[in-house]
Scaffold this motif. Structure first.
Motif, PDB file in Angstrom:
ATOM      1  N   LEU A   1     -96.085  83.063 106.680  1.00 22.26           N
ATOM      2  CA  LEU A   1     -96.145  81.844 107.467  1.00 22.26           C
ATOM      3  C   LEU A   1     -94.797  81.130 107.427  1.00 22.26           C
ATOM      4  CD1 LEU A   1     -99.577  80.471 106.197  1.00 22.26           C
ATOM      5  CD2 LEU A   1     -99.143  81.786 108.287  1.00 22.26           C
ATOM      6  N   THR A   2     -94.628  80.163 108.307  1.00 25.18           N
ATOM      7  CA  THR A   2     -93.391  79.381 108.318  1.00 25.18           C
ATOM      8  C   THR A   2     -93.148  78.734 106.960  1.00 25.18           C
ATOM      9  OG1 THR A   2     -93.575  78.941 110.689  1.00 25.18           O
ATOM     10  CG2 THR A   2     -92.216  77.436 109.410  1.00 25.18           C
ATOM     11  N   SER A   3     -94.189  78.221 106.327  1.00 29.00           N
ATOM     12  CA  SER A   3     -94.030  77.588 105.012  1.00 29.00           C
ATOM     13  C   SER A   3     -93.596  78.587 103.945  1.00 29.00           C
ATOM     14  CB  SER A   3     -95.328  76.902 104.584  1.00 29.00           C
ATOM     15  OG  SER A   3     -96.378  77.841 104.424  1.00 29.00           O
ATOM     16  N   ASP A   4     -93.971  79.854 104.103  1.00 25.20           N
ATOM     17  CA  ASP A   4     -93.543  80.882 103.145  1.00 25.20           C
ATOM     18  C   ASP A   4     -92.040  81.124 103.252  1.00 25.20           C
ATOM     19  OD1 ASP A   4     -96.167  81.373 102.168  1.00 25.20           O
ATOM     20  OD2 ASP A   4     -96.558  82.682 103.884  1.00 25.20           O
ATOM     21  N   LEU A   5     -91.543  81.199 104.489  1.00 24.57           N
ATOM     22  CA  LEU A   5     -90.101  81.354 104.700  1.00 24.57           C
ATOM     23  C   LEU A   5     -89.364  80.132 104.170  1.00 24.57           C
ATOM     24  CD1 LEU A   5     -91.300  83.565 106.568  1.00 24.57           C
ATOM     25  CD2 LEU A   5     -89.545  82.992 108.243  1.00 24.57           C
ATOM     26  N   ALA A   6     -89.909  78.948 104.477  1.00 26.54           N
ATOM     27  CA  ALA A   6     -89.297  77.702 104.012  1.00 26.54           C
ATOM     28  C   ALA A   6     -89.261  77.635 102.492  1.00 26.54           C
ATOM     29  CB  ALA A   6     -90.074  76.512 104.568  1.00 26.54           C
ATOM     30  N   LEU A   7     -90.303  78.124 101.848  1.00 29.07           N
ATOM     31  CA  LEU A   7     -90.379  78.104 100.384  1.00 29.07           C
ATOM     32  C   LEU A   7     -89.259  78.924  99.760  1.00 29.07           C
ATOM     33  CD1 LEU A   7     -91.897  77.422  97.751  1.00 29.07           C
ATOM     34  CD2 LEU A   7     -93.276  79.488  98.141  1.00 29.07           C
ATOM     35  N   GLN A   8     -89.033  80.119 100.288  1.00 27.13           N
ATOM     36  CA  GLN A   8     -87.988  80.985  99.733  1.00 27.13           C
ATOM     37  C   GLN A   8     -86.602  80.364  99.902  1.00 27.13           C
ATOM     38  OE1 GLN A   8     -88.707  83.640  97.943  1.00 27.13           O
ATOM     39  NE2 GLN A   8     -90.885  83.389  98.364  1.00 27.13           N
ATOM     40  N   ALA A   9     -86.325  79.821 101.086  1.00 30.59           N
ATOM     41  CA  ALA A   9     -85.032  79.186 101.326  1.00 30.59           C
ATOM     42  C   ALA A   9     -84.866  77.941 100.455  1.00 30.59           C
ATOM     43  CB  ALA A   9     -84.897  78.818 102.807  1.00 30.59           C
ATOM     44  N   SER A  10     -85.942  77.175 100.301  1.00 31.43           N
ATOM     45  CA  SER A  10     -85.883  75.944  99.507  1.00 31.43           C
ATOM     46  C   SER A  10     -85.617  76.234  98.043  1.00 31.43           C
ATOM     47  CB  SER A  10     -87.196  75.170  99.655  1.00 31.43           C
ATOM     48  OG  SER A  10     -87.407  74.778 100.993  1.00 31.43           O
ATOM     49  N   ARG A  11     -86.263  77.245  97.511  1.00 26.48           N
ATOM     50  CA  ARG A  11     -86.041  77.600  96.106  1.00 26.48           C
ATOM     51  C   ARG A  11     -84.569  77.940  95.852  1.00 26.48           C
ATOM     52  NH1 ARG A  11     -91.448  81.384  95.188  1.00 26.48           N
ATOM     53  NH2 ARG A  11     -92.816  79.706  94.414  1.00 26.48           N
ATOM     54  N   LYS A  12     -83.955  78.641  96.785  1.00 25.91           N
ATOM     55  CA  LYS A  12     -82.547  78.994  96.624  1.00 25.91           C
ATOM     56  C   LYS A  12     -81.653  77.762  96.715  1.00 25.91           C
ATOM     57  CE  LYS A  12     -83.153  83.685  98.422  1.00 25.91           C
ATOM     58  NZ  LYS A  12     -82.879  84.621  99.545  1.00 25.91           N
ATOM     59  N   ALA A  13     -81.986  76.847  97.626  1.00 28.25           N
ATOM     60  CA  ALA A  13     -81.199  75.620  97.771  1.00 28.25           C
ATOM     61  C   ALA A  13     -81.334  74.740  96.530  1.00 28.25           C
ATOM     62  CB  ALA A  13     -81.634  74.855  99.017  1.00 28.25           C
ATOM     63  N   ILE A  14     -82.540  74.650  95.992  1.00 28.54           N
ATOM     64  CA  ILE A  14     -82.784  73.856  94.793  1.00 28.54           C
ATOM     65  C   ILE A  14     -82.033  74.452  93.600  1.00 28.54           C
ATOM     66  CG2 ILE A  14     -84.577  73.212  93.132  1.00 28.54           C
ATOM     67  CD1 ILE A  14     -86.481  73.010  95.623  1.00 28.54           C
ATOM     68  N   GLU A  15     -82.066  75.767  93.490  1.00 30.28           N
ATOM     69  CA  GLU A  15     -81.325  76.443  92.416  1.00 30.28           C
ATOM     70  C   GLU A  15     -79.828  76.196  92.551  1.00 30.28           C
ATOM     71  OE1 GLU A  15     -80.772  80.931  90.492  1.00 30.28           O
ATOM     72  OE2 GLU A  15     -81.671  80.688  92.470  1.00 30.28           O
ATOM     73  N   ALA A  16     -79.309  76.312  93.772  1.00 29.82           N
ATOM     74  CA  ALA A  16     -77.881  76.090  94.006  1.00 29.82           C
ATOM     75  C   ALA A  16     -77.481  74.653  93.695  1.00 29.82           C
ATOM     76  CB  ALA A  16     -77.527  76.436  95.454  1.00 29.82           C
ATOM     77  N   ALA A  17     -78.395  73.719  93.945  1.00 25.56           N
ATOM     78  CA  ALA A  17     -78.122  72.305  93.687  1.00 25.56           C
ATOM     79  C   ALA A  17     -78.167  71.973  92.199  1.00 25.56           C
ATOM     80  CB  ALA A  17     -79.122  71.437  94.443  1.00 25.56           C
ATOM     81  N   GLY A  18     -78.786  72.838  91.415  1.00 25.97           N
ATOM     82  CA  GLY A  18     -78.881  72.603  89.977  1.00 25.97           C
ATOM     83  C   GLY A  18     -79.824  71.475  89.617  1.00 25.97           C
ATOM     84  N   ILE A  19     -80.913  71.332  90.399  1.00 28.55           N
ATOM     85  CA  ILE A  19     -81.877  70.264  90.146  1.00 28.55           C
ATOM     86  C   ILE A  19     -83.260  70.864  89.929  1.00 28.55           C
ATOM     87  CG2 ILE A  19     -80.546  68.651  91.573  1.00 28.55           C
ATOM     88  CD1 ILE A  19     -82.827  68.980  93.707  1.00 28.55           C
ATOM     89  N   GLN A  20     -84.185  69.997  89.525  1.00 27.19           N
ATOM     90  CA  GLN A  20     -85.592  70.369  89.443  1.00 27.19           C
ATOM     91  C   GLN A  20     -86.288  69.918  90.724  1.00 27.19           C
ATOM     92  OE1 GLN A  20     -86.870  72.192  86.811  1.00 27.19           O
ATOM     93  NE2 GLN A  20     -84.693  72.237  86.240  1.00 27.19           N
TER      94      GLN A  20
END
Length: 309
Positions: free
Chosen positions: A51-70
């Motif tokens: 689903l769209t939310s599944d794609l969004a989840l994967q991209a978001s996890r990478k962005a959050i990791e890159a940002a160094g935040i929780q």
């Protein structure tokens, strides 16, 4: 003064790849016809259970990791999409749940078609500048493959699925510098989905080149900048000819343009954050550079955002 800065980017493309040669087997078209008119070679399609939310989840996890935040530090989620999981709840609320965020921060979708990401980015910037949010997740995510009319060979070969995300945080240093957004509903018939995508290609091309040139000039004029002051143009990845025309108006060589349209096709609201993440991760985009994002989409909506990286 409070500004917003991008502190992390991420993207995700589904595993399934369809090349132009694959499409030749199911549509009355050819690789040469598609490539010469759009610059597209291949695109990604979501799996049946994605689903769209599944794609969004994967991209978001990478962005959050890159940002160094929780994830719980995010107090606003904006998802730009034309292909939500369902009518409601919003894909942003679904994404908030999948990320495990339980802090009660706001979440909503934004529908401006291919202009969705620049609309969402500007909105996030205003929330941060206004003191209503400190850390914002902005996502562009699309599963357009389910909106294609496979009897319309002029449109079905152009689109793909994917997601891109950025994390913005309040800062005393400028990041998002200027944004200009526009819309004109009188042109809504040129590009629409009812429920399948249909488009007047020639009219869209002419309109897109005109308004993108105008909005880019509007941004530059406000900042008293020239096109050559832009280090990287990160455009909506719809059509190589539209991108080339915009770069020419700016006086930019194509070496200063981030291009992913050949590998991704038109992923609507996901195309700019996908391209941005590509250029950030391969090292092209560096601190201190001026980055210009621009997009035009059905509605019609269009806009541009200038960022100091």
């Amino acid at each position: 003064m409070t500004y917003s800065r991008i502190i992390g980017t991420g993207s995700y493309l589904p595993a399934k790849v369809l090349t132009n040669y694959d499409l030749e087997k199911i549509v009355d078209t050819s690789h040469d016809w598609i490539f010469t008119r759009s610059g597209i070679v291949e695109r990604h399609f979501a799996a049946d259970d994605e689903l769209t939310s599944d794609l969004a989840l994967q991209a978001s996890r990478k962005a959050i990791e890159a940002a160094g935040i929780q994830a719980d530090e995010i107090d606003l989620i904006i998802v730009a999409t034309t292909s939500p999981d369902m009518a409601f709840p919003s894909t942003a609320c679904i994404l908030q749940d999948k990320l495990g965020i339980r802090n009660g921060g706001a979440a909503f979708d934004m529908q401006a078609v291919c202009g969705g990401f620049v609309y969402a980015l500007n909105t996030a910037d205003l929330y941060i500048r206004g003191g209503q949010a400190k850390t914002v997740l902005v996502v562009g995510a699309e599963v357009l493959s389910r909106m294609l009319d496979w009897n319309d060979r002029t449109t079905c070969v152009l689109f793909g699925d994917g997601a891109g995300a950025v994390v913005l945080r309040a800062s005393d240093k400028p990041g998002v510098v200027t944004a200009k957004l526009h819309a004109d509903g009188i042109h809504r018939g040129m590009l629409k989905a009812d429920p399948k995508v249909s488009m007047d290609g020639k009219a869209v091309f002419k309109f897109a080149v005109k308004v993108l040139s105008e909005v880019v000039e509007e941004v530059l004029e406000e900042r008293k900048m020239a096109g050559t002051d832009i280090d990287w143009l990160v455009p909506h990845q719809a059509n190589i000819r539209i991108i080339e025309a915009t770069a020419k108006k700016l006086g930019l060589e194509m070496d200063s343009v981030v291009l992913t349209v050949d590998k991704h096709g038109n992923t609507s609201a996901a195309s700019i954050p996908l391209a941005l993440d590509t250029a950030v991760r391969d090292g092209r985009i560096k601190p201190g550079q001026n980055i210009l994002l621009e997009a035009v989409g059905g509605g019609f909506t269009w806009g541009a955002v200038l960022i100091n990286w």
